[in-house]
Design a protein around this motif. Structure first.
Motif, PDB file in Angstrom:
ATOM      1  N   LYS A 171      -3.141  -5.340 -10.756  1.00 17.82           N
ATOM      2  CA  LYS A 171      -3.414  -4.595 -11.984  1.00 17.82           C
ATOM      3  C   LYS A 171      -4.612  -5.185 -12.721  1.00 17.82           C
ATOM      4  CE  LYS A 171      -1.278  -3.180 -16.352  1.00 17.82           C
ATOM      5  NZ  LYS A 171      -0.078  -3.330 -17.228  1.00 17.82           N
ATOM      6  N   LEU A 172      -4.689  -6.523 -12.777  1.00 15.08           N
ATOM      7  CA  LEU A 172      -5.797  -7.204 -13.465  1.00 15.08           C
ATOM      8  C   LEU A 172      -7.141  -6.855 -12.824  1.00 15.08           C
ATOM      9  CD1 LEU A 172      -6.759  -9.353 -15.569  1.00 15.08           C
ATOM     10  CD2 LEU A 172      -6.433 -11.071 -13.757  1.00 15.08           C
ATOM     11  N   ILE A 173      -7.201  -6.945 -11.494  1.00 19.42           N
ATOM     12  CA  ILE A 173      -8.450  -6.630 -10.784  1.00 19.42           C
ATOM     13  C   ILE A 173      -8.810  -5.151 -10.976  1.00 19.42           C
ATOM     14  CG2 ILE A 173      -9.612  -6.609  -8.544  1.00 19.42           C
ATOM     15  CD1 ILE A 173      -8.911  -9.407  -9.707  1.00 19.42           C
ATOM     16  N   GLN A 174      -7.799  -4.303 -10.916  1.00 19.29           N
ATOM     17  CA  GLN A 174      -8.033  -2.859 -11.075  1.00 19.29           C
ATOM     18  C   GLN A 174      -8.615  -2.550 -12.456  1.00 19.29           C
ATOM     19  OE1 GLN A 174      -7.264  -0.513  -8.445  1.00 19.29           O
ATOM     20  NE2 GLN A 174      -8.622   0.735  -9.740  1.00 19.29           N
ATOM     21  N   GLU A 175      -8.134  -3.243 -13.489  1.00 20.42           N
ATOM     22  CA  GLU A 175      -8.626  -3.025 -14.849  1.00 20.42           C
ATOM     23  C   GLU A 175     -10.108  -3.367 -14.948  1.00 20.42           C
ATOM     24  OE1 GLU A 175      -6.091  -5.391 -17.285  1.00 20.42           O
ATOM     25  OE2 GLU A 175      -4.431  -3.926 -17.271  1.00 20.42           O
ATOM     26  N   TYR A 176     -10.506  -4.487 -14.364  1.00 18.24           N
ATOM     27  CA  TYR A 176     -11.918  -4.875 -14.376  1.00 18.24           C
ATOM     28  C   TYR A 176     -12.751  -3.864 -13.594  1.00 18.24           C
ATOM     29  CZ  TYR A 176     -11.761  -9.472 -16.643  1.00 18.24           C
ATOM     30  OH  TYR A 176     -11.668 -10.477 -17.559  1.00 18.24           O
ATOM     31  N   TYR A 177     -12.224  -3.445 -12.459  1.00 18.59           N
ATOM     32  CA  TYR A 177     -12.945  -2.479 -11.622  1.00 18.59           C
ATOM     33  C   TYR A 177     -13.124  -1.152 -12.365  1.00 18.59           C
ATOM     34  CZ  TYR A 177     -13.816   0.951  -7.937  1.00 18.59           C
ATOM     35  OH  TYR A 177     -14.348   1.983  -7.197  1.00 18.59           O
ATOM     36  N   ASP A 178     -12.078  -0.701 -13.030  1.00 22.17           N
ATOM     37  CA  ASP A 178     -12.148   0.562 -13.758  1.00 22.17           C
ATOM     38  C   ASP A 178     -13.175   0.505 -14.887  1.00 22.17           C
ATOM     39  OD1 ASP A 178     -10.219   1.604 -12.104  1.00 22.17           O
ATOM     40  OD2 ASP A 178      -8.555   1.293 -13.506  1.00 22.17           O
ATOM     41  N   PHE A 206     -18.423 -11.680   0.729  1.00 22.21           N
ATOM     42  CA  PHE A 206     -17.709 -10.638  -0.023  1.00 22.21           C
ATOM     43  C   PHE A 206     -16.227 -10.993  -0.026  1.00 22.21           C
ATOM     44  CE2 PHE A 206     -15.513  -6.618  -0.685  1.00 22.21           C
ATOM     45  CZ  PHE A 206     -16.266  -6.036  -1.695  1.00 22.21           C
ATOM     46  N   CYS A 207     -15.631 -11.063  -1.198  1.00 20.09           N
ATOM     47  CA  CYS A 207     -14.212 -11.432  -1.316  1.00 20.09           C
ATOM     48  C   CYS A 207     -13.380 -10.180  -1.576  1.00 20.09           C
ATOM     49  CB  CYS A 207     -14.012 -12.436  -2.445  1.00 20.09           C
ATOM     50  SG  CYS A 207     -12.298 -12.976  -2.649  1.00 20.09           S
ATOM     51  N   VAL A 208     -12.562  -9.784  -0.597  1.00 23.15           N
ATOM     52  CA  VAL A 208     -11.684  -8.620  -0.747  1.00 23.15           C
ATOM     53  C   VAL A 208     -10.506  -8.997  -1.632  1.00 23.15           C
ATOM     54  CG1 VAL A 208     -10.220  -6.954   0.450  1.00 23.15           C
ATOM     55  CG2 VAL A 208     -12.328  -7.767   1.535  1.00 23.15           C
ATOM     56  N   LEU A 209     -10.221  -8.142  -2.629  1.00 26.60           N
ATOM     57  CA  LEU A 209      -9.124  -8.414  -3.562  1.00 26.60           C
ATOM     58  C   LEU A 209      -8.048  -7.336  -3.547  1.00 26.60           C
ATOM     59  CD1 LEU A 209     -11.331  -9.787  -6.443  1.00 26.60           C
ATOM     60  CD2 LEU A 209      -9.726 -11.102  -5.060  1.00 26.60           C
ATOM     61  N   ILE A 210      -8.449  -6.078  -3.269  1.00 22.50           N
ATOM     62  CA  ILE A 210      -7.459  -5.008  -3.116  1.00 22.50           C
ATOM     63  C   ILE A 210      -7.773  -4.269  -1.822  1.00 22.50           C
ATOM     64  CG2 ILE A 210      -6.441  -2.928  -4.108  1.00 22.50           C
ATOM     65  CD1 ILE A 210      -7.295  -3.841  -6.852  1.00 22.50           C
ATOM     66  N   LYS A 211      -6.825  -4.291  -0.891  1.00 19.65           N
ATOM     67  CA  LYS A 211      -7.035  -3.646   0.412  1.00 19.65           C
ATOM     68  C   LYS A 211      -6.977  -2.126   0.279  1.00 19.65           C
ATOM     69  CE  LYS A 211      -3.630  -5.882   2.343  1.00 19.65           C
ATOM     70  NZ  LYS A 211      -2.681  -6.377   3.389  1.00 19.65           N
ATOM     71  N   SER A 212      -7.317  -1.462   1.354  1.00 17.35           N
ATOM     72  CA  SER A 212      -7.348   0.007   1.342  1.00 17.35           C
ATOM     73  C   SER A 212      -5.968   0.610   1.082  1.00 17.35           C
ATOM     74  CB  SER A 212      -7.912   0.535   2.663  1.00 17.35           C
ATOM     75  OG  SER A 212      -7.131   0.061   3.757  1.00 17.35           O
ATOM     76  N   ASP A 213      -4.900  -0.127   1.417  1.00 17.47           N
ATOM     77  CA  ASP A 213      -3.544   0.385   1.162  1.00 17.47           C
ATOM     78  C   ASP A 213      -3.048   0.040  -0.249  1.00 17.47           C
ATOM     79  OD1 ASP A 213      -3.073  -2.321   1.361  1.00 17.47           O
ATOM     80  OD2 ASP A 213      -1.776  -2.191   3.128  1.00 17.47           O
ATOM     81  N   GLY A 214      -3.915  -0.593  -1.061  1.00 13.47           N
ATOM     82  CA  GLY A 214      -3.563  -0.897  -2.443  1.00 13.47           C
ATOM     83  C   GLY A 214      -2.926  -2.254  -2.661  1.00 13.47           C
ATOM     84  N   HIS A 215      -2.699  -3.004  -1.582  1.00 12.47           N
ATOM     85  CA  HIS A 215      -2.071  -4.325  -1.716  1.00 12.47           C
ATOM     86  C   HIS A 215      -3.120  -5.400  -1.980  1.00 12.47           C
ATOM     87  CE1 HIS A 215       1.614  -2.492  -0.491  1.00 12.47           C
ATOM     88  NE2 HIS A 215       1.173  -2.186   0.729  1.00 12.47           N
ATOM     89  N   GLY A 216      -2.685  -6.468  -2.685  1.00  9.85           N
ATOM     90  CA  GLY A 216      -3.580  -7.588  -2.963  1.00  9.85           C
ATOM     91  C   GLY A 216      -3.529  -8.635  -1.875  1.00  9.85           C
ATOM     92  N   LEU A 217      -4.372  -9.671  -2.025  1.00  9.84           N
ATOM     93  CA  LEU A 217      -4.415 -10.771  -1.066  1.00  9.84           C
ATOM     94  C   LEU A 217      -4.185 -12.088  -1.801  1.00  9.84           C
ATOM     95  CD1 LEU A 217      -6.715  -8.491  -0.054  1.00  9.84           C
ATOM     96  CD2 LEU A 217      -6.810 -10.089   1.850  1.00  9.84           C
ATOM     97  N   TYR A 218      -4.294 -13.191  -1.076  1.00 10.70           N
ATOM     98  CA  TYR A 218      -4.072 -14.505  -1.682  1.00 10.70           C
ATOM     99  C   TYR A 218      -5.025 -14.739  -2.854  1.00 10.70           C
ATOM    100  CZ  TYR A 218      -1.045 -15.963   2.182  1.00 10.70           C
ATOM    101  OH  TYR A 218      -0.010 -16.070   3.073  1.00 10.70           O
ATOM    102  N   ALA A 219      -6.299 -14.387  -2.676  1.00 11.82           N
ATOM    103  CA  ALA A 219      -7.281 -14.606  -3.741  1.00 11.82           C
ATOM    104  C   ALA A 219      -6.899 -13.828  -4.995  1.00 11.82           C
ATOM    105  CB  ALA A 219      -8.671 -14.199  -3.254  1.00 11.82           C
TER     106      ALA A 219
END
Length: 583
Positions: free
Chosen positions: A279-286, A309-322
């Motif tokens: 949600k936090l990453i999505q807010e910044y992206y939006d 390039f650091c991936v933070l939200i995958k195409s399926d909407g899930h986050g990663l360790y970072a």
């Protein structure tokens, strides 16, 4: 920090003032060092730095300074050897400043760190649904010892752990349990069994990926995605399965922590930050800040910082360790108002943390500069690296049981009929802890460890049991010889070079502890203790205590021995190693 250096520094400062040079006590103490041979002096003060100020050669300065040194009861002799001013201290002053301060406990009750920011040290980040193995113990030992060392030096420390109870590894384990497992669940050791299920699931997926069965590949990917979705939404059969199996892993973790005498002030969980981090990453992206979309994923372009390039939200909407670490960093500073955050994580995650810290900085997180990754190298078996996925590991509880069994067998061979069963069990556990912890800590954190149980249990080498044995032997000796803490000791009776060498080494206890704390070098404490043990054995082999030439010498040697055992006990405690009273 070093009581003998502090004592000398005042005298040297007075001489320098007469000489027309102003130097702080701290600078003088820092300049003092121990000569390579004790016959050259107990401490040496180099005069190189004064050469430019005085426009004279260092050896001339040493000669002239010697004349200005005032006579004190503490200084026995001063010699100028080339550019050095060498000092020989009186045994009485050394004993009173060092051994006596150890015996009354004052040496171990000082606030050592002048600058001690409130710090959180996060360590031991085991994954649920995997089995804890010997490699995990290096992290546990390193993190716990850093906590102990920082507390000893006067830091306000918060200890935390961040177990991975979400993510692909969990999905693989649950996937195997649901779709492929036919093995009945055991009554005990469920956490370890769960780790085997994860390994089998990983290998099953590996085999599918290697095959040409595209339908099977699509099926398992869809199933894994569905599992992760249920875990994030906190509903569904997989979420219920996750809740029960997660507890099995937590029980396994707590069992290891209880054995290792490890506690945490705060348990953070990946599941707690999983959805909020996305949600936090999505807010910044939006808002169009920091993050961009690329090839169906959202992340941070760090090419300008050579971090890719650091991936933070995958195409399926899930986050990663970072993704999770970004949210976790924010929570740590907010929850505890800390001033520094240290992550004890192996060196293979160095790039990960560089990306995370840079992203935090770009997000405007002002505490990003106070986040520090303490990297350490990993533990290997003689035949190569361990892998939970492949299943070629030494389970940690198996190692502990094997260590304790081996040690108890040796104790039985030596003391059956003399010791009770309870004494042998308790001592076997103490020795096993010493062997594992010291084996994990004596090697510099930047270097790889090749696990060798025989070496770690060796009573004659650089091992935890060897140091425990030296301690126990001194305790027994003091009891037999009637050491009396109320007995006044004439430290001037210590005249042998082996005795003086021990006092010099003991004087450096707190300096070693503080340097290890500031530099995160736990191995230097191990080296210090091992050298102390060797110095004591050299003294013990050369000079009798029971048949000393006089009572004054016997009492002084007993006091010196007790001081060594006290320093050994306190030093081992910094490593999290308990000591036996007999061995």
């Amino acid at each position: 920090m070093n009581p003998l250096k502090q004592l000398l520094s005042q005298t040297i400062q007075q001489a320098l003032t007469k000489y027309g040079v102003e130097k702080s006590l701290g600078e003088i103490e820092s300049d003092l060092n121990i000569p390579p041979k004790i016959d050259m002096g107990h401490f040496a003060f180099p005069c190189f730095s004064l050469s430019k100020v005085m426009r004279k050669k260092p050896n001339i300065i040493a000669e002239e300074l010697k004349v200005l040194i005032e006579d004190t009861d503490a200084i026995q002799e001063v010699r100028n050897l080339g550019p050095y001013l060498n000092f020989f201290l009186a045994p009485q002053a050394m004993g009173a400043s060092v051994a006596h301060a150890i015996l009354n406990g004052n040496m171990f009750q000082q606030t050592l760190a002048q600058d001690a920011p409130k710090t959180m040290i996060e360590y031991s980040q085991p994954n649920t649904h995997k089995e804890l193995h010997v490699g995990h113990m290096r992290n546990i030992c390193l993190g716990d010892s850093l906590i102990r060392l920082h507390q000893y030096c006067g830091f306000d420390i918060i200890s935390s752990t961040f177990p991975g109870d979400m993510g692909t590894h969990v999905a693989k384990c649950l996937w195997y349990l649901k779709y492929h497992n036919s093995e009945p669940m055991p009554e005990t050791e469920k956490g370890a069994w769960l780790g085997k299920m994860y390994s089998r699931g990983s290998m099953k997926i590996y085999d599918i990926d290697k095959s040409e069965d595209e339908a099977a590949k699509e099926t398992y990917k869809a199933q894994l995605s569905e599992i992760l979705t249920q875990l994030e939404s906190e509903e569904g059969e997989f979420y219920e399965l996750w809740k029960s199996t997660r507890e099995w892993s937590i029980d396994q973790m707590k069992k290891v922590y209880d054995w290792a005498d490890v506690t945490f002030d705060k348990w953070y969980w990946e599941s707690e930050v999983d959805v909020p981090s996305v949600k936090l990453i999505q807010e910044y992206y939006d808002r169009g800040e920091v993050f961009i979309e690329s090839k169906g994923v959202i992340g941070a372009d760090l090419e300008a910082y050579n971090l890719g390039f650091c991936v933070l939200i995958k195409s399926d909407g899930h986050g990663l360790y970072a993704t999770k670490d970004i949210e976790l960093a924010r929570r740590k500073f907010e929850d505890y108002k800390i001033e520094k955050s240290v992550y004890v994580v192996d060196e293979r995650q160095a790039h990960h943390f560089k990306q995370v810290f840079k992203i935090l900085e770009l997000m405007g997180f002002e505490n990003a500069q106070y986040c520090h990754h303490l990297a350490y190298n990993y533990v290997e078996l003689p035949e190569g690296p361990m892998s939970s996925r492949k299943g070629n590991i030494i389970p940690l509880m198996d190692l502990i049981r094997q260590m304790e069994h081996t040690t108890k067998t040796e104790l039985k061979n030596r003391y059956e009929g003399e010791w009770t069963e309870e004494e042998m069990d308790r001592t076997a556990t103490i020795i096993a802890k010493g062997a594992i912890r010291y084996g994990m800590l004596k090697i510099d954190a930047t270097k790889k460890i090749v696990f060798d149980m025989k070496e770690w249990l060796d009573l004659s080498g650089d091992s935890g049991p060897y140091l425990q044995y030296v301690y126990a032997r001194i305790v027994t000796l003091c009891k037999k010889q009637g050491y009396d803490p109320a007995q006044a000791i004439d430290w001037s009776a210590l005249q042998e070079k082996e005795e003086i060498a021990i006092l010099l080494h003991l004087s450096n206890f707190n300096a070693v502890a503080l340097n290890a704390c500031h530099n995160y070098r736990i191995s230097s404490v191990c080296t210090y203790l091992y050298e102390l043990a060797k110095l004591y054995n050299s003294f013990y082999n050369e000079h009798s205590i029971a048949k000393a030439e006089s009572d004054a010498i016997r009492f002084a040697r007993l006091g010196l021995s007790k001081a060594v055992s006290d320093a050994m006990r306190e030093g081992l405690a910094l490593l999290g190693i308990p000591v036996p009273e007999k061995m």
